[in-house]
Scaffold this motif. Structure first.
Motif, PDB file in Angstrom:
ATOM      1  N   ASP A 241       0.839  -1.208   0.000  1.00 54.64           N
ATOM      2  CA  ASP A 241       0.000   0.000   0.000  1.00 54.64           C
ATOM      3  C   ASP A 241       0.869   1.251   0.000  1.00 54.64           C
ATOM      4  O   ASP A 241       0.549   2.248  -0.664  1.00 54.64           O
ATOM      5  CB  ASP A 241      -0.935   0.010   1.213  1.00 54.64           C
ATOM      6  CG  ASP A 241      -2.103  -0.960   1.052  1.00 54.64           C
ATOM      7  OD1 ASP A 241      -2.319  -1.441  -0.083  1.00 54.64           O
ATOM      8  OD2 ASP A 241      -2.790  -1.252   2.051  1.00 54.64           O
ATOM      9  N   ARG A 242       1.976   1.188   0.754  1.00 53.19           N
ATOM     10  CA  ARG A 242       2.874   2.350   0.821  1.00 53.19           C
ATOM     11  C   ARG A 242       3.540   2.576  -0.537  1.00 53.19           C
ATOM     12  O   ARG A 242       3.690   3.715  -0.992  1.00 53.19           O
ATOM     13  CB  ARG A 242       3.917   2.117   1.912  1.00 53.19           C
ATOM     14  CG  ARG A 242       4.495   3.395   2.491  1.00 53.19           C
ATOM     15  CD  ARG A 242       5.094   3.224   3.870  1.00 53.19           C
ATOM     16  NE  ARG A 242       6.175   2.242   3.907  1.00 53.19           N
ATOM     17  CZ  ARG A 242       6.252   1.270   4.804  1.00 53.19           C
ATOM     18  NH1 ARG A 242       5.325   1.127   5.724  1.00 53.19           N
ATOM     19  NH2 ARG A 242       7.269   0.445   4.781  1.00 53.19           N
ATOM     20  N   ASN A 243       3.951   1.483  -1.187  1.00 55.02           N
ATOM     21  CA  ASN A 243       4.542   1.605  -2.530  1.00 55.02           C
ATOM     22  C   ASN A 243       3.535   2.182  -3.517  1.00 55.02           C
ATOM     23  O   ASN A 243       3.878   3.029  -4.352  1.00 55.02           O
ATOM     24  CB  ASN A 243       5.002   0.235  -3.037  1.00 55.02           C
ATOM     25  CG  ASN A 243       6.179  -0.324  -2.276  1.00 55.02           C
ATOM     26  OD1 ASN A 243       6.876   0.405  -1.566  1.00 55.02           O
ATOM     27  ND2 ASN A 243       6.393  -1.626  -2.399  1.00 55.02           N
ATOM     28  N   ARG A 244       2.291   1.709  -3.421  1.00 53.66           N
ATOM     29  CA  ARG A 244       1.248   2.196  -4.320  1.00 53.66           C
ATOM     30  C   ARG A 244       1.025   3.687  -4.128  1.00 53.66           C
ATOM     31  O   ARG A 244       0.921   4.443  -5.092  1.00 53.66           O
ATOM     32  CB  ARG A 244      -0.059   1.423  -4.081  1.00 53.66           C
ATOM     33  CG  ARG A 244      -1.172   1.785  -5.082  1.00 53.66           C
ATOM     34  CD  ARG A 244      -2.450   1.022  -4.807  1.00 53.66           C
ATOM     35  NE  ARG A 244      -2.330  -0.399  -5.165  1.00 53.66           N
ATOM     36  CZ  ARG A 244      -2.232  -1.395  -4.291  1.00 53.66           C
ATOM     37  NH1 ARG A 244      -2.238  -1.135  -2.985  1.00 53.66           N
ATOM     38  NH2 ARG A 244      -2.127  -2.642  -4.708  1.00 53.66           N
ATOM     39  N   GLU A 245       0.977   4.117  -2.874  1.00 56.77           N
ATOM     40  CA  GLU A 245       0.770   5.546  -2.615  1.00 56.77           C
ATOM     41  C   GLU A 245       1.971   6.370  -3.066  1.00 56.77           C
ATOM     42  O   GLU A 245       1.808   7.464  -3.612  1.00 56.77           O
ATOM     43  CB  GLU A 245       0.492   5.812  -1.127  1.00 56.77           C
ATOM     44  CG  GLU A 245       0.282   7.296  -0.868  1.00 56.77           C
ATOM     45  CD  GLU A 245      -0.311   7.601   0.507  1.00 56.77           C
ATOM     46  OE1 GLU A 245       0.450   8.086   1.358  1.00 56.77           O
ATOM     47  OE2 GLU A 245      -1.524   7.376   0.708  1.00 56.77           O
ATOM     48  N   ALA A 246       3.177   5.838  -2.873  1.00 58.84           N
ATOM     49  CA  ALA A 246       4.385   6.559  -3.309  1.00 58.84           C
ATOM     50  C   ALA A 246       4.382   6.737  -4.825  1.00 58.84           C
ATOM     51  O   ALA A 246       4.728   7.809  -5.349  1.00 58.84           O
ATOM     52  CB  ALA A 246       5.639   5.811  -2.868  1.00 58.84           C
ATOM     53  N   GLN A 247       3.975   5.691  -5.546  1.00 57.46           N
ATOM     54  CA  GLN A 247       3.905   5.796  -7.004  1.00 57.46           C
ATOM     55  C   GLN A 247       2.800   6.773  -7.407  1.00 57.46           C
ATOM     56  O   GLN A 247       2.978   7.571  -8.340  1.00 57.46           O
ATOM     57  CB  GLN A 247       3.661   4.420  -7.628  1.00 57.46           C
ATOM     58  CG  GLN A 247       4.057   4.363  -9.086  1.00 57.46           C
ATOM     59  CD  GLN A 247       3.933   2.977  -9.698  1.00 57.46           C
ATOM     60  OE1 GLN A 247       3.228   2.810 -10.677  1.00 57.46           O
ATOM     61  NE2 GLN A 247       4.627   1.991  -9.148  1.00 57.46           N
ATOM     62  N   HIS A 248       1.686   6.726  -6.688  1.00 56.93           N
ATOM     63  CA  HIS A 248       0.580   7.643  -6.999  1.00 56.93           C
ATOM     64  C   HIS A 248       0.982   9.093  -6.743  1.00 56.93           C
ATOM     65  O   HIS A 248       0.636   9.991  -7.515  1.00 56.93           O
ATOM     66  CB  HIS A 248      -0.659   7.284  -6.177  1.00 56.93           C
ATOM     67  CG  HIS A 248      -1.860   8.109  -6.521  1.00 56.93           C
ATOM     68  ND1 HIS A 248      -2.364   9.080  -5.678  1.00 56.93           N
ATOM     69  CD2 HIS A 248      -2.647   8.135  -7.643  1.00 56.93           C
ATOM     70  CE1 HIS A 248      -3.409   9.653  -6.267  1.00 56.93           C
ATOM     71  NE2 HIS A 248      -3.591   9.106  -7.448  1.00 56.93           N
ATOM     72  N   LYS A 249       1.738   9.314  -5.675  1.00 55.30           N
ATOM     73  CA  LYS A 249       2.219  10.668  -5.365  1.00 55.30           C
ATOM     74  C   LYS A 249       3.105  11.186  -6.500  1.00 55.30           C
ATOM     75  O   LYS A 249       2.968  12.336  -6.945  1.00 55.30           O
ATOM     76  CB  LYS A 249       2.995  10.654  -4.046  1.00 55.30           C
ATOM     77  CG  LYS A 249       3.491  12.015  -3.585  1.00 55.30           C
ATOM     78  CD  LYS A 249       4.214  11.898  -2.244  1.00 55.30           C
ATOM     79  CE  LYS A 249       4.646  13.270  -1.744  1.00 55.30           C
ATOM     80  NZ  LYS A 249       5.331  13.160  -0.422  1.00 55.30           N
ATOM     81  N   TYR A 250       3.996  10.331  -6.987  1.00 54.49           N
ATOM     82  CA  TYR A 250       4.873  10.682  -8.104  1.00 54.49           C
ATOM     83  C   TYR A 250       4.051  11.017  -9.350  1.00 54.49           C
ATOM     84  O   TYR A 250       4.273  12.036 -10.012  1.00 54.49           O
ATOM     85  CB  TYR A 250       5.812   9.510  -8.383  1.00 54.49           C
ATOM     86  CG  TYR A 250       6.665   9.650  -9.623  1.00 54.49           C
ATOM     87  CD1 TYR A 250       7.943  10.200  -9.552  1.00 54.49           C
ATOM     88  CD2 TYR A 250       6.215   9.226 -10.877  1.00 54.49           C
ATOM     89  CE1 TYR A 250       8.746  10.321 -10.684  1.00 54.49           C
ATOM     90  CE2 TYR A 250       7.000   9.345 -12.019  1.00 54.49           C
ATOM     91  CZ  TYR A 250       8.269   9.886 -11.918  1.00 54.49           C
ATOM     92  OH  TYR A 250       9.043  10.017 -13.047  1.00 54.49           O
TER      93      TYR A 250
END
Length: 298
Positions: free
Chosen positions: A203-212
């Protein structure tokens, strides 16, 4: 390709970069057309002398690998190439942006970190400690492009190539070499990546990619050119549904939820570029990838 020491001329094309990168990828994994490819494969432009070429794929570990090239005869050549892993992996994002006019080439080439390498030293150690020889190899051939703000550095890694070059055949060959070296490294990292099992980390990776993606979709420097060539509506769709596909599906946070410092009093996003932070005339990382920018100019 035409060449010599002069300008690149009509023979120059970023298509070679794309074709060889896709060949290299297919040696390691099975690429399937991404759903976004069908819609954007044949983009009609407002100018007869301009050719758009848009390709997008996915693979077992790759959520999206996509390229856009724009070719205007004897004028502008653009490359926008990126690769995003599935959220089960915390891989950096491969990013290659090049804009070439008869006068100069402006280039950014990087493995954009999913997590800030200054704050997340473990992430820097995992991915960049062993990659510093890459930037040592190219830092003189492709020198730092001059003043850049910490706003622009937000998603750069210690091995980023940010450069402005004369568009000669020799420089183009160096750029091609750097592009392929960086992309092969990304493919090796992808090969070695072990699928995460922690729901929290995924979930953290997904949010980090979404933020980018949210940042890039809002701040894309190529948007004015896209708007000129294909119109505002089509340009918006291309940015959100192709270049930064996932911005509307990987998460629900808005740009201002991620970056509240850009909020104006009326609740809209401040569109000014380079409004946050200090600027850096020289590379703000040392030979070990440690951020030393605070010692630079303000």
């Amino acid at each position: 390709m035409s060449g010599g020491s002069g300008g690149l001329g009509a023979g120059f094309s970023y298509q070679k970069f794309v074709h060889v990168a896709l060949e290299q990828t297919r040696l390691r994994t099975a690429l399937a057309p991404h759903p976004s490819q069908e819609k954007f494969k044949f983009i009609k432009t407002n100018e007869d002398n301009t050719i758009f070429n848009a390709l997008s794929f996915s693979a077992p570990k790759i959520r999206l690998l996509r390229s856009l090239t724009i070719e205007q005869k004897n004028s502008v050549q653009v490359l926008d190439f990126a690769a995003f892993s599935e959220p089960e992996y915390d891989l950096p994002i491969f990013c290659a942006n090049a804009f070439t006019s008869p006068a100069r080439s402006i280039v950014v080439l990087d493995l954009n970190p999913l997590y800030d390498t200054t704050e997340h030293k473990d992430y820097r150690g995992k991915y960049y400690r062993n990659l510093m020889p890459l930037i040592h190899k190219y830092s003189e051939l492709l020198p730092w492009g001059g003043k850049i703000t910490s706003e622009s550095l937000r998603f750069f890694s210690p091995i980023v190539i940010w450069t402005i070059l004369e568009p000669t055949e020799a420089n183009h060959q160096v750029l091609y070499s750097a592009f392929m070296d960086y992309f092969k490294v990304w493919l090796e990292l992808m090969d070695e990546a072990v699928q995460g099992t922690s729901v929290e980390k995924i979930d953290r990776n997904r949010e980090a990619q979404h933020k980018y993606l949210t940042w890039r979709a809002e701040k894309d420097p190529g948007y004015p050119l896209l708007k000129k060539l294909i119109g505002e509506c089509a340009a918006k769709e291309l940015v959100r549904e192709f270049l930064f596909e996932g911005v509307d599906s990987l998460g629900t946070k808005s740009f201002l939820e991620y970056f509240p410092e850009y909020a104006q009093e009326d609740g809209t996003v401040n569109k000014k570029r380079s409004m946050v932070g200090k600027s850096f005339e020289t590379r703000p990382w040392d030979a070990h990838g440690q951020f030393v920018g605070d010692a630079g100019d303000g």
